[in-house]
Scaffold this motif. Structure first.
Motif, mmCIF file in Angstrom:
data_model
loop_
_atom_site.group_PDB
_atom_site.id
_atom_site.type_symbol
_atom_site.label_atom_id
_atom_site.label_comp_id
_atom_site.label_asym_id
_atom_site.label_seq_id
_atom_site.Cartn_x
_atom_site.Cartn_y
_atom_site.Cartn_z
ATOM 1 N N ILE A 58 0.684 -1.090 -0.041
ATOM 2 C CA ILE A 58 0.134 0.058 0.036
ATOM 3 C C ILE A 58 0.875 1.197 0.052
ATOM 4 O O ILE A 58 0.459 2.271 -0.687
ATOM 5 N N VAL A 59 2.076 1.325 0.694
ATOM 6 C CA VAL A 59 3.015 2.277 0.824
ATOM 7 C C VAL A 59 3.540 2.602 -0.670
ATOM 8 O O VAL A 59 3.759 3.630 -0.981
ATOM 9 N N VAL A 60 3.967 1.527 -1.140
ATOM 10 C CA VAL A 60 4.778 1.395 -2.579
ATOM 11 C C VAL A 60 3.514 2.068 -3.633
ATOM 12 O O VAL A 60 4.115 3.017 -4.226
ATOM 13 N N VAL A 61 2.377 1.793 -3.491
ATOM 14 C CA VAL A 61 1.444 2.327 -4.553
ATOM 15 C C VAL A 61 1.067 3.646 -4.264
ATOM 16 O O VAL A 61 0.959 4.559 -5.218
ATOM 17 N N ALA A 62 0.731 3.905 -2.857
ATOM 18 C CA ALA A 62 0.315 5.228 -2.299
ATOM 19 C C ALA A 62 1.579 6.232 -2.879
ATOM 20 O O ALA A 62 1.354 7.416 -3.506
ATOM 21 N N SER A 63 2.670 6.117 -2.297
ATOM 22 C CA SER A 63 3.827 6.958 -2.591
ATOM 23 C C SER A 63 4.163 7.080 -4.106
ATOM 24 O O SER A 63 4.661 8.077 -4.623
ATOM 25 N N ILE A 79 10.398 15.075 -4.705
ATOM 26 C CA ILE A 79 11.487 14.119 -4.280
ATOM 27 C C ILE A 79 11.150 13.374 -2.878
ATOM 28 O O ILE A 79 11.513 12.090 -3.034
ATOM 29 N N VAL A 80 10.412 13.712 -1.972
ATOM 30 C CA VAL A 80 9.889 12.979 -0.804
ATOM 31 C C VAL A 80 9.445 11.996 -1.212
ATOM 32 O O VAL A 80 9.586 10.773 -0.668
ATOM 33 N N PHE A 81 8.312 11.907 -2.218
ATOM 34 C CA PHE A 81 7.565 10.975 -2.351
ATOM 35 C C PHE A 81 8.282 9.799 -3.253
ATOM 36 O O PHE A 81 8.038 8.910 -3.028
ATOM 37 N N VAL A 82 9.052 10.428 -4.018
ATOM 38 C CA VAL A 82 10.082 9.390 -4.939
ATOM 39 C C VAL A 82 11.091 8.810 -4.088
ATOM 40 O O VAL A 82 11.039 7.330 -4.343
ATOM 41 N N LEU A 83 11.378 9.244 -3.073
ATOM 42 C CA LEU A 83 12.449 8.666 -2.164
ATOM 43 C C LEU A 83 11.685 7.566 -1.419
ATOM 44 O O LEU A 83 12.116 6.525 -1.114
ATOM 45 N N LEU A 84 10.181 8.104 -0.898
ATOM 46 C CA LEU A 84 9.552 6.933 0.001
ATOM 47 C C LEU A 84 9.069 5.751 -0.845
ATOM 48 O O LEU A 84 9.141 4.516 -0.617
ATOM 49 N N SER A 85 8.703 5.932 -2.228
ATOM 50 C CA SER A 85 8.492 4.924 -3.271
ATOM 51 C C SER A 85 9.722 4.059 -3.332
ATOM 52 O O SER A 85 9.537 2.847 -3.498
ATOM 53 N N VAL A 86 10.965 4.565 -3.685
ATOM 54 C CA VAL A 86 11.979 3.764 -3.997
ATOM 55 C C VAL A 86 12.417 3.003 -2.745
ATOM 56 O O VAL A 86 12.734 1.684 -2.685
#
Length: 144
Positions: A13-18, A65-72
């Protein structure tokens, strides 16, 4: 009672949402940057630089950047069970890349402001390649 196979792990869920939020912040940043360039282009007296270091653009870029970092980082956490190692690896990948892109954006906008749109037009850099692709016999061409 639900079966264990029907429950989605929280990390997914974190991967998809971020990822979705990173894309949305990226679209916001793109639109704000296009607006800045349009305002510069339509101004009666063009300056020699395009103002891209405004608080709104910086905020949009940092949000992306924050959400890309969270996604990665969360994507790496799927394969690396130790979350802090995945976070450090995400930092190592995302932060230097984001800084290099910001610096490149500044130099590209300066090039646009000083030399015009022709200086950043990629199609005019390699005119011979476009001729080779046009003369390729496997590509169907319409008759006029």
């Amino acid at each position: 009672m639900t079966s264990e196979s029907l429950v989605i792990a929280p990390i997914y869920i974190v991967v998809v949402a971020s990822t979705i939020l990173a894309i949305l912040w990226g679209i916001i940043f793109k639109d704000m940057l296009e607006y800045q360039v349009a305002v510069w282009r339509d101004s009666p007296q063009r300056s020699t630089s395009i103002p891209y270091k405004t608080p709104n653009l910086i905020t949009a870029y940092l949000g992306m950047i924050v959400f890309v970092l969270l996604s990665v980082s969360s994507s790496l956490a799927v394969f690396i069970p130790v979350y802090w190692i995945a976070g450090v690896m995400g930092l190592i990948v995302v932060i230097p890349t984001a800084l290099l892109i910001w610096v490149q954006l500044g130099s590209m906008l300066n090039l646009l402001a000083t030399q015009g749109y022709e200086a950043i037009d990629i199609d005019t850099l390699f005119p011979n390649d476009s001729l080779k692709k046009a003369s390729n016999p496997t590509v169907s061409q319409s008759k006029s």
